[in-house]
Design a protein around this motif. Sequence first.
Motif, PDB file in Angstrom:
ATOM      1  N   TRP A  41      19.498  -3.206  31.635  1.00 17.41           N
ATOM      2  CA  TRP A  41      19.514  -3.411  29.749  1.00 17.41           C
ATOM      3  C   TRP A  41      20.141  -4.627  29.222  1.00 17.41           C
ATOM      4  CZ3 TRP A  41      21.878   0.267  32.983  1.00 17.41           C
ATOM      5  CH2 TRP A  41      23.414   0.249  32.905  1.00 17.41           C
ATOM      6  N   GLU A  42      20.940  -5.230  30.253  1.00 18.36           N
ATOM      7  CA  GLU A  42      21.756  -6.298  29.672  1.00 18.36           C
ATOM      8  C   GLU A  42      21.131  -7.806  29.737  1.00 18.36           C
ATOM      9  OE1 GLU A  42      26.313  -5.416  31.068  1.00 18.36           O
ATOM     10  OE2 GLU A  42      24.992  -5.832  32.872  1.00 18.36           O
ATOM     11  N   ALA A  47      26.404  -9.367  30.619  1.00 13.87           N
ATOM     12  CA  ALA A  47      26.779  -8.860  31.978  1.00 13.87           C
ATOM     13  C   ALA A  47      28.055  -9.421  32.266  1.00 13.87           C
ATOM     14  CB  ALA A  47      25.637  -8.769  33.024  1.00 13.87           C
ATOM     15  N   ILE A  48      28.185 -10.764  32.249  1.00 15.98           N
ATOM     16  CA  ILE A  48      29.385 -11.630  32.595  1.00 15.98           C
ATOM     17  C   ILE A  48      30.432 -11.139  31.765  1.00 15.98           C
ATOM     18  CG2 ILE A  48      28.814 -13.911  31.409  1.00 15.98           C
ATOM     19  CD1 ILE A  48      30.366 -13.167  34.973  1.00 15.98           C
ATOM     20  N   VAL A  49      30.272 -11.038  30.306  1.00 14.75           N
ATOM     21  CA  VAL A  49      31.377 -10.556  29.673  1.00 14.75           C
ATOM     22  C   VAL A  49      31.943  -9.155  29.991  1.00 14.75           C
ATOM     23  CG1 VAL A  49      31.829 -10.135  27.352  1.00 14.75           C
ATOM     24  CG2 VAL A  49      30.625 -11.997  27.459  1.00 14.75           C
TER      25      VAL A  49
END
Length: 127
Positions: A41-42, A47-49
């Motif tokens: 869902w990202e 995702a990295i944040v």
Amino acid sequence: MTRLVVGAAIIRDDRVLAARRVTPPSAAGRWEFPGGKVEPWESTEEAIVREIQEELGCAITVDHWLEGEAKIANTHVLIVARATLADGEPTPAEHDLIRWLSLAELDDVPWLDSDLPFLPELRAILA
């Protein structure tokens, strides 16, 4: 199907943050750009944040994505973002050590094979 993994080359004062793995045993003691798997869902940026918040307890801003990608075994593909700290000070939760490496120190740590392809572009950024 391969799964996407994101890493963050967090830069501050002409140094990049590297983190030493503790698991799995095959990766323990080797260094990486912190990050993790992208959930379905990202976006890659979301995702990295999220991963940096979970792993290091700080917030980052993604500046841009480094060129290329690297295979991790036959199951994952790594991409790496150049990022800057937005809030907080990195404190390792899933790694046993972090270091801010200068250009001259990049070869001082044993990097994971999947992170090596990103070092040439990083050298140019830090130069």
